[in-house]
Design a protein around this motif. Structure first.
Motif, PDB file in Angstrom:
ATOM      1  N   LEU A  20      34.105  40.790  41.018  1.00 24.91           N
ATOM      2  CA  LEU A  20      35.174  40.684  42.099  1.00 24.91           C
ATOM      3  C   LEU A  20      34.906  39.608  43.156  1.00 24.91           C
ATOM      4  O   LEU A  20      35.938  39.068  43.727  1.00 24.91           O
ATOM      5  CB  LEU A  20      35.385  42.018  42.954  1.00 24.91           C
ATOM      6  CG  LEU A  20      35.773  43.208  42.274  1.00 24.91           C
ATOM      7  CD1 LEU A  20      35.754  44.513  43.112  1.00 24.91           C
ATOM      8  CD2 LEU A  20      37.266  43.077  41.829  1.00 24.91           C
ATOM      9  N   GLU A  21      33.711  39.363  43.212  1.00 28.43           N
ATOM     10  CA  GLU A  21      33.258  38.103  44.248  1.00 28.43           C
ATOM     11  C   GLU A  21      33.738  36.885  43.458  1.00 28.43           C
ATOM     12  O   GLU A  21      34.194  35.938  44.276  1.00 28.43           O
ATOM     13  CB  GLU A  21      31.728  38.200  44.352  1.00 28.43           C
ATOM     14  CG  GLU A  21      31.178  37.110  45.317  1.00 28.43           C
ATOM     15  CD  GLU A  21      31.651  37.338  46.659  1.00 28.43           C
ATOM     16  OE1 GLU A  21      31.818  36.405  47.514  1.00 28.43           O
ATOM     17  OE2 GLU A  21      31.980  38.401  47.288  1.00 28.43           O
ATOM     18  N   LYS A  22      33.806  36.814  42.282  1.00 26.79           N
ATOM     19  CA  LYS A  22      34.168  35.507  41.772  1.00 26.79           C
ATOM     20  C   LYS A  22      35.571  35.279  41.422  1.00 26.79           C
ATOM     21  O   LYS A  22      36.007  34.375  41.581  1.00 26.79           O
ATOM     22  CB  LYS A  22      33.132  35.369  40.567  1.00 26.79           C
ATOM     23  CG  LYS A  22      33.283  34.027  39.898  1.00 26.79           C
ATOM     24  CD  LYS A  22      32.174  33.795  38.801  1.00 26.79           C
ATOM     25  CE  LYS A  22      32.132  32.300  38.387  1.00 26.79           C
ATOM     26  NZ  LYS A  22      31.077  32.064  37.303  1.00 26.79           N
TER      27      LYS A  22
ATOM     28  N   PHE B  91      41.023  40.024  41.934  1.00 28.27           N
ATOM     29  CA  PHE B  91      42.031  40.926  41.287  1.00 28.27           C
ATOM     30  C   PHE B  91      42.931  40.377  40.609  1.00 28.27           C
ATOM     31  O   PHE B  91      44.104  41.011  40.024  1.00 28.27           O
ATOM     32  CB  PHE B  91      42.764  42.042  42.331  1.00 28.27           C
ATOM     33  CG  PHE B  91      41.495  42.952  43.123  1.00 28.27           C
ATOM     34  CD1 PHE B  91      41.308  44.035  42.307  1.00 28.27           C
ATOM     35  CD2 PHE B  91      40.781  42.968  44.056  1.00 28.27           C
ATOM     36  CE1 PHE B  91      40.295  45.203  42.964  1.00 28.27           C
ATOM     37  CE2 PHE B  91      40.095  43.539  44.716  1.00 28.27           C
ATOM     38  CZ  PHE B  91      39.836  44.986  43.907  1.00 28.27           C
ATOM     39  N   TYR B  92      42.830  39.026  40.524  1.00 32.31           N
ATOM     40  CA  TYR B  92      43.835  38.485  39.419  1.00 32.31           C
ATOM     41  C   TYR B  92      44.137  38.957  38.186  1.00 32.31           C
ATOM     42  O   TYR B  92      45.196  38.646  37.617  1.00 32.31           O
ATOM     43  CB  TYR B  92      43.597  37.069  39.415  1.00 32.31           C
ATOM     44  CG  TYR B  92      43.570  36.284  40.713  1.00 32.31           C
ATOM     45  CD1 TYR B  92      44.906  36.170  41.648  1.00 32.31           C
ATOM     46  CD2 TYR B  92      42.537  35.628  41.411  1.00 32.31           C
ATOM     47  CE1 TYR B  92      44.784  35.381  42.496  1.00 32.31           C
ATOM     48  CE2 TYR B  92      42.528  34.931  42.669  1.00 32.31           C
ATOM     49  CZ  TYR B  92      43.824  34.910  43.316  1.00 32.31           C
ATOM     50  OH  TYR B  92      43.910  34.360  44.526  1.00 32.31           O
ATOM     51  N   LYS B  93      43.173  39.715  37.549  1.00 31.70           N
ATOM     52  CA  LYS B  93      43.672  40.257  36.131  1.00 31.70           C
ATOM     53  C   LYS B  93      44.486  41.149  36.333  1.00 31.70           C
ATOM     54  O   LYS B  93      45.175  41.560  35.088  1.00 31.70           O
ATOM     55  CB  LYS B  93      42.300  40.916  35.709  1.00 31.70           C
ATOM     56  CG  LYS B  93      41.865  42.031  36.174  1.00 31.70           C
ATOM     57  CD  LYS B  93      40.906  42.584  35.253  1.00 31.70           C
ATOM     58  CE  LYS B  93      40.366  44.155  35.699  1.00 31.70           C
ATOM     59  NZ  LYS B  93      39.165  44.296  34.793  1.00 31.70           N
ATOM     60  N   TYR B  94      44.937  41.801  37.210  1.00 30.18           N
ATOM     61  CA  TYR B  94      46.051  42.678  37.643  1.00 30.18           C
ATOM     62  C   TYR B  94      47.242  42.332  37.797  1.00 30.18           C
ATOM     63  O   TYR B  94      48.536  43.032  37.703  1.00 30.18           O
ATOM     64  CB  TYR B  94      45.688  43.697  38.775  1.00 30.18           C
ATOM     65  CG  TYR B  94      44.479  44.687  38.696  1.00 30.18           C
ATOM     66  CD1 TYR B  94      44.367  45.648  37.823  1.00 30.18           C
ATOM     67  CD2 TYR B  94      43.426  44.384  39.163  1.00 30.18           C
ATOM     68  CE1 TYR B  94      43.504  46.535  37.602  1.00 30.18           C
ATOM     69  CE2 TYR B  94      42.199  44.925  39.244  1.00 30.18           C
ATOM     70  CZ  TYR B  94      42.188  45.979  38.093  1.00 30.18           C
ATOM     71  OH  TYR B  94      41.028  46.856  38.110  1.00 30.18           O
TER      72      TYR B  94
ATOM     73  N   ARG C   2      47.230  28.812  36.866  1.00 35.55           N
ATOM     74  CA  ARG C   2      47.251  30.133  36.483  1.00 35.55           C
ATOM     75  C   ARG C   2      45.991  30.484  36.191  1.00 35.55           C
ATOM     76  O   ARG C   2      44.904  30.128  36.179  1.00 35.55           O
ATOM     77  CB  ARG C   2      47.972  30.508  35.196  1.00 35.55           C
ATOM     78  CG  ARG C   2      49.518  29.858  34.836  1.00 35.55           C
ATOM     79  CD  ARG C   2      50.197  30.156  33.921  1.00 35.55           C
ATOM     80  NE  ARG C   2      51.418  29.800  33.762  1.00 35.55           N
ATOM     81  CZ  ARG C   2      51.765  28.518  33.351  1.00 35.55           C
ATOM     82  NH1 ARG C   2      50.889  27.740  32.693  1.00 35.55           N
ATOM     83  NH2 ARG C   2      53.017  28.311  33.189  1.00 35.55           N
ATOM     84  N   ALA C   3      45.825  32.015  36.600  1.00 32.43           N
ATOM     85  CA  ALA C   3      44.575  32.685  36.468  1.00 32.43           C
ATOM     86  C   ALA C   3      44.569  33.910  35.698  1.00 32.43           C
ATOM     87  O   ALA C   3      45.393  34.625  36.039  1.00 32.43           O
ATOM     88  CB  ALA C   3      44.131  32.859  37.838  1.00 32.43           C
ATOM     89  N   LEU C   4      43.368  34.094  35.038  1.00 31.45           N
ATOM     90  CA  LEU C   4      43.289  35.202  34.189  1.00 31.45           C
ATOM     91  C   LEU C   4      41.662  35.634  34.269  1.00 31.45           C
ATOM     92  O   LEU C   4      40.953  35.252  33.196  1.00 31.45           O
ATOM     93  CB  LEU C   4      43.655  35.355  32.798  1.00 31.45           C
ATOM     94  CG  LEU C   4      43.412  36.610  32.218  1.00 31.45           C
ATOM     95  CD1 LEU C   4      44.165  37.876  32.787  1.00 31.45           C
ATOM     96  CD2 LEU C   4      43.982  36.822  30.565  1.00 31.45           C
ATOM     97  N   PRO C   5      41.274  36.053  35.633  1.00 30.10           N
ATOM     98  CA  PRO C   5      39.705  36.012  35.697  1.00 30.10           C
ATOM     99  C   PRO C   5      38.990  36.846  34.507  1.00 30.10           C
ATOM    100  O   PRO C   5      37.958  36.813  34.186  1.00 30.10           O
ATOM    101  CB  PRO C   5      39.467  36.688  37.073  1.00 30.10           C
ATOM    102  CG  PRO C   5      41.025  36.308  37.471  1.00 30.10           C
ATOM    103  CD  PRO C   5      41.749  36.399  36.603  1.00 30.10           C
ATOM    104  N   GLY C   6      39.858  38.048  34.132  1.00 29.06           N
ATOM    105  CA  GLY C   6      39.264  38.729  33.207  1.00 29.06           C
ATOM    106  C   GLY C   6      38.570  38.298  31.988  1.00 29.06           C
ATOM    107  O   GLY C   6      37.721  38.629  31.180  1.00 29.06           O
TER     108      GLY C   6
ATOM    109  N   SER D 108      54.085  39.281  38.421  1.00 25.98           N
ATOM    110  CA  SER D 108      54.757  40.298  38.241  1.00 25.98           C
ATOM    111  C   SER D 108      53.425  41.337  38.190  1.00 25.98           C
ATOM    112  O   SER D 108      52.266  41.012  37.771  1.00 25.98           O
ATOM    113  CB  SER D 108      55.173  40.558  36.714  1.00 25.98           C
ATOM    114  OG  SER D 108      56.486  39.740  36.807  1.00 25.98           O
ATOM    115  N   VAL D 109      53.768  42.588  38.715  1.00 28.73           N
ATOM    116  CA  VAL D 109      52.518  43.627  38.731  1.00 28.73           C
ATOM    117  C   VAL D 109      53.122  44.867  38.413  1.00 28.73           C
ATOM    118  O   VAL D 109      54.392  45.330  38.743  1.00 28.73           O
ATOM    119  CB  VAL D 109      51.853  43.474  40.031  1.00 28.73           C
ATOM    120  CG1 VAL D 109      52.578  43.859  41.303  1.00 28.73           C
ATOM    121  CG2 VAL D 109      50.598  44.326  40.079  1.00 28.73           C
ATOM    122  N   SER D 110      52.443  45.889  37.877  1.00 35.35           N
ATOM    123  CA  SER D 110      52.579  47.187  37.670  1.00 35.35           C
ATOM    124  C   SER D 110      52.044  48.234  38.590  1.00 35.35           C
ATOM    125  O   SER D 110      51.049  47.763  39.217  1.00 35.35           O
ATOM    126  CB  SER D 110      52.369  47.705  36.191  1.00 35.35           C
ATOM    127  OG  SER D 110      53.055  46.723  35.449  1.00 35.35           O
TER     128      SER D 110
END
Length: 1003
Positions: free
Chosen positions: A357-359, A362-365, A544-548, A646-648
């Motif tokens: 989370l520090e790095k 919550f962008y993966k959501y 764009r970001a997908l940290p996961g 978009s987010v669920s």
């Protein structure tokens, strides 16, 4: 001679919320020092215009108007009260202390108005009289680290005190010792004093855990050329002599505007706190509603045996392992015990790695929305429409699919090495095109690229480019490593791309201090790189970001090395890594990465850059503003303010279980689903009205608690507000049991995995002939709680006068609020010397109390056991308690309904307040590990063997876990819930129990 406190008005007074917001926004600079205190008034016009609006007299205050008799022997000293263990650097923080101003930790004296204890997190209140050495106008100044206030009266009466000078109000302001003129607020206006009179003064000081603590008051005759001198013993005297008084004797302590303004007694001065738990909840006062008649609820449900499978009776439990067999209960409706206001520091509720989370946050959501495409623009990797995905479905799949692309990093580095006007051809399956990319359109099409990640793809190490070596197609065919995966996104040439270690959406930066790097002499600014064949790529960036998935790609970016030269022809741009990147700092000095023309970067310049590297690192400071303009050649990051996503809807409660999580101390009680509650309540109301002729109407579901047992059935505590015959409101609080299918009495089988299914129209079963496969609502045998049972609070104490007095006052307040006389306070006193505990108990308005005196060192286990032994009725509840507890008004009701003789014991989870926090501003965490606050029937306590007084004779800590082990092994359940507004005050162990103090240094 001055206005009376009650007559002071402030027409310009602002709302509390506005002033709080201003305090947060203001800097602690000298230019703003006057405004926070006087809000437009002259702070030193204390005799003519009154005091600041925050100092306005309050009708609740009982100011000391008449001074105590004064003695000539009082000269040479002033009274000093110390309040320890309290964080914050502002005087307003001191006023929020629970014990301020009447119950200090220490009462002593000082011989001059210059004090430096060399300690931390404390507050001082120094008061007494000042004796001027001549008639005339005097100026006073105060200096301190951190904040301080100097109050002076117009005579010897404390009630006439007015603020004369102060250092800061936010807690961030401070001065050096003897620095009497740093802030304009430090110096008072000239005040006319007479040598024949004495003047009451009060000095307040607050120190946090940093800096050189000190506070001093200087004065001078009003002549500009004179310097301030510290007021010494020749000109001060005591307010009164406290040396012979007990610590709980407080009638002599003066109460002034200084000591009470903004304190917890002034409710109007409280800033709004963000804790949801502070909001009113019907649970808090539901116990005041009259209970339903017991006869009305008898035999409403069929009886059934209550024998949950999680009980570990006679099960061997290793020492201190009972915590693993304690389960949490579910609650409905939301009681807001989740400490949402503390999740800035602790995000354990979300079940994510703190490092992750520090790095990455919550962008993966989030799924970034596709931006509108300009058909004239192409992704930089593909210069021909032939390389784009042709199938619309495949394009969508590429967007949504989180799988990374698999091209090697060096392939991306060669994308700028194409010949002018080169077009990509359609490669055969299994082959690579001339860009070195896989042939699969799903992995190569620009519109279908992964949209979630914004990372530099030119991360591989590039060899030193030469100005005359163009890339050849044959080099593209050399074998490459492809096991590492790389995420591809569009780049805008000439724009800085986000480095791997930066946040997903970087902010604008000036001159962050670079790591080790090669020096580039050329500083020519270039808004865009040199175009290929005169053609300019000016498509907008898409970050764009997908940290996961970020971590998987970065390894590939920075771990691969090229196996061939990838130098573009003259005039073409080279791929670069971030100038500030820690990875770029590791590049060898001969490897150049730049947006500059390759012809401008020569080997001699690189060698010269190495020699200047150390010198330049010293010249460029962190975020420094140089005299010259920004470093030329480096452009700011591009930010897309129009990016949408978009987010669920996500319910993180579904990820939690009833296991007692000892690692997360900010999450609240488990939440129970509304549909499940409605099913159970509807079933029960039908049965209740069936028995009582339909006279009850459900008004509100106040509280439902569920203990889950998937094997035999779930237990519920229903607390409902009902209308009886449409007129009288009554309280129903009963345990019910949803028994899962069974064949015969006490023969339970595995639960239905599909969950609870209750229907109001099911046929009523007989007591012991349950319809197989149908869960039924029944009354658990031997599981009913007594609403009037006696509760004994057992508290061992020793030399904690301020806390003992506070505890007794809280118990008296509990009696006033509830008018419930069925509780008893048992105090076990280990030879306290600082107060008469028995007298304090007698003077308090308690329904009943017991005082037990013991000698010797403090022993918590022995004290608790001695207190329980005084209880004669074994069918009453004993609550093993601590001294530093704030109780909610419903504590008695909560203890009674969660303690059932032979079945249930109660261990409510208390919230530990942080240093400087109070019940009105509850910052802290839930004590998920502690079981020292424990309610149990006296008969059950005796049956498990009581406290372990042998092993825990000379120490405490662990005796609660050891007791828990034996309670569980005896077959009792332990109910574990977070209790609203149930706090443990912050305190250190300094001066407690048997602690010895070192002799202070003479320095």
């Amino acid at each position: 001679d001055g206005e009376r406190p009650g007559e002071v008005t402030d027409p310009g007074r602002r709302p509390v919320a506005a002033s709080a917001q201003r305090r947060k926004a203001e800097d602690s600079s000298e230019s703003r020092e006057e405004d926070p205190m006087n809000d437009g008034q002259d702070v030193d016009g204390w005799f003519s215009r009154g005091q600041h609006s925050d100092r306005t007299a309050h009708p609740k205050l009982n100011l000391t108007k008449q001074a105590l008799p004064w003695n000539e022997q009082y000269k040479g000293k002033a009274n000093l009260h110390v309040f320890e263990d309290w964080c914050g650097g502002a005087v307003r923080h001191l006023r929020k202390n629970l014990h301020f101003p009447l119950f200090p930790h220490t009462r002593t004296t000082v011989k001059k108005l210059a004090v430096s204890p060399k300690w931390k997190n404390y507050g001082l209140r120094i008061f007494g009289y000042i004796h001027p050495f001549k008639d005339g106008d005097f100026q006073f100044s105060v200096a301190s680290d951190d904040n301080s206030e100097f109050w002076l009266s117009s005579d010897d009466s404390p009630s006439n005190s007015r603020l004369a000078a102060f250092v800061g109000k936010l807690g961030t302001e401070w001065t050096a010792p003897g620095e009497f003129t740093k802030f304009s607020s430090q110096v008072s206006k000239p005040l006319r004093l007479m040598s024949s009179r004495r003047y009451y003064f009060e000095l307040l000081h607050k120190q946090d855990d940093r800096g050189s603590d000190h506070v001093e008051v200087g004065w001078r005759v009003f002549l500009p050329s004179l310097k301030f001198e510290v007021i010494d013993s020749s000109y001060i005297s005591l307010y009164t002599d406290e040396s012979s008084l007990k610590m709980n004797h407080v009638e002599h302590i003066p109460q002034t505007l200084a000591s009470h303004s903004g304190s917890h007694l002034w409710e109007a001065q409280q800033d709004q706190h963000g804790a949801d738990m502070l909001k009113a909840d019907p649970r808090d006062t539901f116990f005041l509603t009259p209970a339903i008649e017991a006869s009305r609820v008898e035999n409403v449900l069929v009886p059934c045996a209550y024998s949950p499978t999680y009980v570990v009776k006679d099960f061997p439990i290793a020492r201190y392992q009972g915590l693993q067999f304690v389960y949490l209960s579910f609650v409905y409706p939301n009681d807001y015990t989740r400490l949402t206001h503390m999740e800035t520091e602790n995000k354990c509720f979300y079940r994510e790695s703190p490092l992750y989370l520090e790095k990455f946050g919550f962008y993966k959501y989030m799924k970034m929305d596709e931006e509108e495409e300009d058909p004239r623009h192409r992704a930089f990797l593909f210069l021909s429409p032939d390389n784009f995905l042709e199938d619309e479905e495949e394009e969508e799949e590429g967007v949504d699919n989180p799988e990374p692309t698999d091209p090697p990093a060096e392939a991306k580095e060669q994308s700028f090495g194409l010949a002018p006007g080169a077009k990509g051809k359609e490669p055969l399956e299994g082959e690579e095109d001339e860009l070195g990319l896989p042939a699969s359109p799903k992995h190569g099409g620009a519109p279908g690229l992964q949209p979630h990640l914004s990372v530099p793809i030119f991360g591989g190490k590039a060899k030193t480019p030469g100005p005359s070596r163009p890339a050849t197609p044959s080099e593209d065919k050399k074998p490459r490593k492809t096991q590492e995966k790389v995420y591809v996104t569009r780049l805008q040439p000439g724009k800085r791309k986000t480095p791997a270690q930066e946040p997903a959406f970087p902010s604008i930066f000036l001159h962050p201090k670079p790591g080790k790097r090669v020096h580039l002499r050329s500083r020519t600014p270039q808004k865009h790189p040199i175009p290929l064949s005169g053609r300019r790529w000016d498509r907008p960036p898409k970050q764009r970001a997908l940290p996961g998935l970020f971590a998987l790609g970065t390894e590939g970016l920075f771990s691969q090395e090229t196996h061939e030269d990838t130098t573009p022809a003259p005039g073409r741009t080279a791929a670069i890594t971030d100038y500030n990147s820690s990875e770029a700092a590791r590049l060898e000095g001969t490897r150049v990465t730049s947006f500059l023309k390759m012809s401008e970067t020569t080997a001699s310049q690189q060698e010269e850059g190495k020699g200047q590297e150390e010198e330049e690192e010293e010249e460029v400071l962190d975020y420094s503003y140089e005299a010259e303009e920004l470093q030329q050649g480096w452009l700011e990051d591009s930010i897309n303010w129009q990016r949408t996503f978009s987010v669920s809807s996500v319910d993180f409660e579904l990820l939690r279980s009833d296991w007692n999580d000892l690692r997360c101390n900010v999450s609240g009680n488990l939440q129970l689903s509304e549909s499940e509650v409605v099913d159970v309540v509807a079933q029960y109301m039908e049965k209740l009205n069936e028995k009582n002729g339909g006279i009850y109407t459900l008004l509100r579901i106040i509280n439902v608690e569920k203990r889950r047992d998937t094997a035999r059935g779930n237990r519920y505590l229903l607390e409902l507000e009902l209308a009886e015959r449409g007129q009288r409101t009554v309280r129903l609080s009963e345990y019910v049991y949803v028994l899962l299918h069974q064949g015969k009495q006490d023969d339970s089988t595995e639960a239905n995995p599909d969950g609870l299914t209750l229907g109001a129209t099911e046929p009523q079963p007989s007591a012991w002939s349950v319809l197989y496969g149908k869960p039924i609502l029944c009354r658990p045998l031997q599981l009913s709680w007594r609403q009037d049972v006696m509760v004994h609070f057992v508290v061992p104490v020793k030399n904690q006068a301020r806390w003992v007095q506070q505890f007794i006052s809280d118990m008296a307040g509990l009696y006033r609020a509830t008018r419930d006389a069925n509780f008893n306070v048992i105090m076990v006193d280990f030879d306290s010397e600082d107060m008469d505990v028995e007298k304090a108990l007698r003077d308090a308005r308690l329904p009943r109390f017991q005082y037990l005196r013991r000698t010797g060192n403090f022993e918590r286990s022995a004290g608790l056991q001695a207190g329980v032994d005084t209880v004669e009725d074994e069918h009453s509840i004993v609550f093993l308690c601590d001294l530093h507890i704030h109780f909610p008004p419903n504590i008695l009701n909560s203890i009674r309904k969660h303690c059932v003789e032979g079945k249930l014991a109660y261990a409510p989870i208390v919230m530990r307040l942080s240093c400087g926090s109070s019940p009105r501003e509850p910052n802290g965490y839930w004590e998920v590990n502690g079981f020292g606050l424990f309610g149990i029937y006296k008969s059950d306590f005796d049956r498990v063997g009581g406290m372990n007084t042998e092993e825990f004779r000379d120490r405490w800590g662990g005796e609660d876990w050891e007791l828990l082990d034996r309670v569980l092994q005896s077959g009792l359940e332990v109910e574990r819930l977070r209790l609203r507004n149930f706090y443990h005050y912050y305190h250190s162990k300094r001066g407690m129990w048997n602690a010895r103090s070192k002799k202070p240094s003479k320095e």
